[in-house]
Design a protein around this motif. Sequence first.
Motif, mmCIF file in Angstrom:
data_model
loop_
_atom_site.group_PDB
_atom_site.id
_atom_site.type_symbol
_atom_site.label_atom_id
_atom_site.label_comp_id
_atom_site.label_asym_id
_atom_site.label_seq_id
_atom_site.Cartn_x
_atom_site.Cartn_y
_atom_site.Cartn_z
ATOM 1 N N ARG A 42 -13.838 33.022 -6.999
ATOM 2 C CA ARG A 42 -14.728 33.524 -5.956
ATOM 3 C C ARG A 42 -15.713 32.429 -5.582
ATOM 4 N NH1 ARG A 42 -16.991 39.125 -4.583
ATOM 5 N NH2 ARG A 42 -14.761 39.317 -4.248
ATOM 6 N N LEU A 43 -15.730 32.104 -4.274
ATOM 7 C CA LEU A 43 -16.656 31.114 -3.726
ATOM 8 C C LEU A 43 -17.693 31.821 -2.877
ATOM 9 C CD1 LEU A 43 -14.094 28.443 -2.457
ATOM 10 C CD2 LEU A 43 -15.210 28.544 -4.686
ATOM 11 N N VAL A 44 -18.886 31.263 -2.820
ATOM 12 C CA VAL A 44 -19.931 31.765 -1.934
ATOM 13 C C VAL A 44 -20.411 30.596 -1.081
ATOM 14 C CG1 VAL A 44 -21.791 31.420 -3.638
ATOM 15 C CG2 VAL A 44 -22.109 33.062 -1.787
ATOM 16 N N TYR A 45 -20.702 30.901 0.192
ATOM 17 C CA TYR A 45 -21.261 29.895 1.101
ATOM 18 C C TYR A 45 -22.743 30.226 1.245
ATOM 19 C CZ TYR A 45 -21.550 26.689 5.040
ATOM 20 O OH TYR A 45 -21.882 25.643 5.864
ATOM 21 N N PRO A 46 -23.620 29.542 0.498
ATOM 22 C CA PRO A 46 -25.033 29.917 0.441
ATOM 23 C C PRO A 46 -25.761 30.079 1.783
ATOM 24 C CG PRO A 46 -24.551 28.357 -1.296
ATOM 25 C CD PRO A 46 -23.323 28.436 -0.414
ATOM 26 N N PRO A 47 -25.487 29.241 2.806
ATOM 27 C CA PRO A 47 -26.237 29.436 4.052
ATOM 28 C C PRO A 47 -26.058 30.820 4.678
ATOM 29 C CG PRO A 47 -25.200 27.274 4.082
ATOM 30 C CD PRO A 47 -24.651 28.021 2.883
ATOM 31 N N THR A 48 -24.881 31.413 4.498
ATOM 32 C CA THR A 48 -24.630 32.723 5.110
ATOM 33 C C THR A 48 -24.496 33.842 4.083
ATOM 34 O OG1 THR A 48 -22.225 32.451 5.062
ATOM 35 C CG2 THR A 48 -23.398 31.641 7.025
ATOM 36 N N GLY A 49 -24.292 33.481 2.817
ATOM 37 C CA GLY A 49 -24.059 34.483 1.781
ATOM 38 C C GLY A 49 -22.640 35.014 1.782
ATOM 39 N N GLY A 50 -21.797 34.482 2.670
ATOM 40 C CA GLY A 50 -20.406 34.925 2.736
ATOM 41 C C GLY A 50 -19.638 34.528 1.489
ATOM 42 N N GLU A 51 -18.784 35.427 1.033
ATOM 43 C CA GLU A 51 -17.978 35.169 -0.150
ATOM 44 C C GLU A 51 -16.495 35.234 0.205
ATOM 45 O OE1 GLU A 51 -19.105 37.745 -3.370
ATOM 46 O OE2 GLU A 51 -21.212 37.175 -3.216
ATOM 47 N N VAL A 52 -15.708 34.451 -0.517
ATOM 48 C CA VAL A 52 -14.262 34.437 -0.309
ATOM 49 C C VAL A 52 -13.580 34.271 -1.666
ATOM 50 C CG1 VAL A 52 -14.162 31.943 0.098
ATOM 51 C CG2 VAL A 52 -12.400 33.409 1.025
ATOM 52 N N ASP A 53 -12.441 34.952 -1.830
ATOM 53 C CA ASP A 53 -11.644 34.813 -3.046
ATOM 54 C C ASP A 53 -10.434 33.928 -2.771
ATOM 55 O OD1 ASP A 53 -13.203 36.437 -4.670
ATOM 56 O OD2 ASP A 53 -12.060 38.243 -4.234
ATOM 57 N N ILE A 54 -10.149 33.027 -3.690
ATOM 58 C CA ILE A 54 -8.928 32.238 -3.657
ATOM 59 C C ILE A 54 -8.043 32.808 -4.766
ATOM 60 C CG2 ILE A 54 -7.901 29.964 -3.962
ATOM 61 C CD1 ILE A 54 -10.583 28.768 -3.070
ATOM 62 N N PRO A 55 -6.949 33.473 -4.404
ATOM 63 C CA PRO A 55 -6.099 34.095 -5.426
ATOM 64 C C PRO A 55 -5.476 33.063 -6.364
ATOM 65 C CG PRO A 55 -5.444 34.782 -3.212
ATOM 66 C CD PRO A 55 -6.445 33.694 -3.056
ATOM 67 N N ILE A 56 -5.354 33.444 -7.632
ATOM 68 C CA ILE A 56 -4.671 32.624 -8.618
ATOM 69 C C ILE A 56 -3.320 33.283 -8.871
ATOM 70 C CG2 ILE A 56 -4.682 31.791 -10.999
ATOM 71 C CD1 ILE A 56 -7.751 31.842 -10.878
ATOM 72 N N PRO A 57 -2.223 32.572 -8.598
ATOM 73 C CA PRO A 57 -0.916 33.190 -8.822
ATOM 74 C C PRO A 57 -0.692 33.411 -10.323
ATOM 75 C CG PRO A 57 -0.673 30.917 -8.103
ATOM 76 C CD PRO A 57 -2.136 31.233 -8.082
ATOM 77 N N PRO A 58 0.064 34.454 -10.649
ATOM 78 C CA PRO A 58 0.342 34.690 -12.071
ATOM 79 C C PRO A 58 1.182 33.569 -12.664
ATOM 80 C CG PRO A 58 1.583 36.217 -10.679
ATOM 81 C CD PRO A 58 0.694 35.431 -9.781
ATOM 82 N N ALA A 59 0.992 33.341 -13.950
ATOM 83 C CA ALA A 59 1.772 32.320 -14.631
ATOM 84 C C ALA A 59 3.227 32.749 -14.684
ATOM 85 C CB ALA A 59 1.235 32.120 -16.036
ATOM 86 N N PRO A 60 4.151 31.803 -14.568
ATOM 87 C CA PRO A 60 5.563 32.182 -14.647
ATOM 88 C C PRO A 60 5.892 32.718 -16.034
ATOM 89 C CG PRO A 60 5.324 29.789 -14.544
ATOM 90 C CD PRO A 60 3.963 30.385 -14.376
ATOM 91 N N HIS A 61 6.754 33.715 -16.053
ATOM 92 C CA HIS A 61 7.159 34.312 -17.320
ATOM 93 C C HIS A 61 8.257 33.451 -17.936
ATOM 94 C CE1 HIS A 61 7.945 37.311 -20.322
ATOM 95 N NE2 HIS A 61 9.235 37.319 -19.993
ATOM 96 N N THR A 62 8.036 33.050 -19.185
ATOM 97 C CA THR A 62 9.061 32.267 -19.877
ATOM 98 C C THR A 62 9.653 33.123 -20.992
ATOM 99 O OG1 THR A 62 7.343 31.303 -21.290
ATOM 100 C CG2 THR A 62 8.028 30.021 -19.387
ATOM 101 N N PRO A 63 10.958 33.128 -21.105
ATOM 102 C CA PRO A 63 11.606 33.962 -22.136
ATOM 103 C C PRO A 63 11.377 33.464 -23.537
ATOM 104 C CG PRO A 63 13.246 32.840 -20.762
ATOM 105 C CD PRO A 63 11.894 32.456 -20.265
#
Length: 63
Positions: A42-63
């Motif tokens: 989660r990032l915030v842009y202090p001048p406006t207070g706007g927030e944005v999320d950058i999704p983290i992809p799930p880790a690949p499943h290894t057998p």
Amino acid sequence: MVTPDGRPMVLLARGDTAVTVQAGMMLDEGYRVLRISPEAVRLVYPPTGGEVDIPIPPAPHTP
């Protein structure tokens, strides 16, 4: 990833540039890293207070 003291950190990339970030860091574009969860950065842009999320992809499943 985690820091030596156990705080989460992630690698963010923009074009050919990559940077390791953790909560509280200011990015060049003026955004501040508010928090890192297993699902998103989660990032915030202090001048406006706007927030944005950058999704983290799930880790690949290894057998």
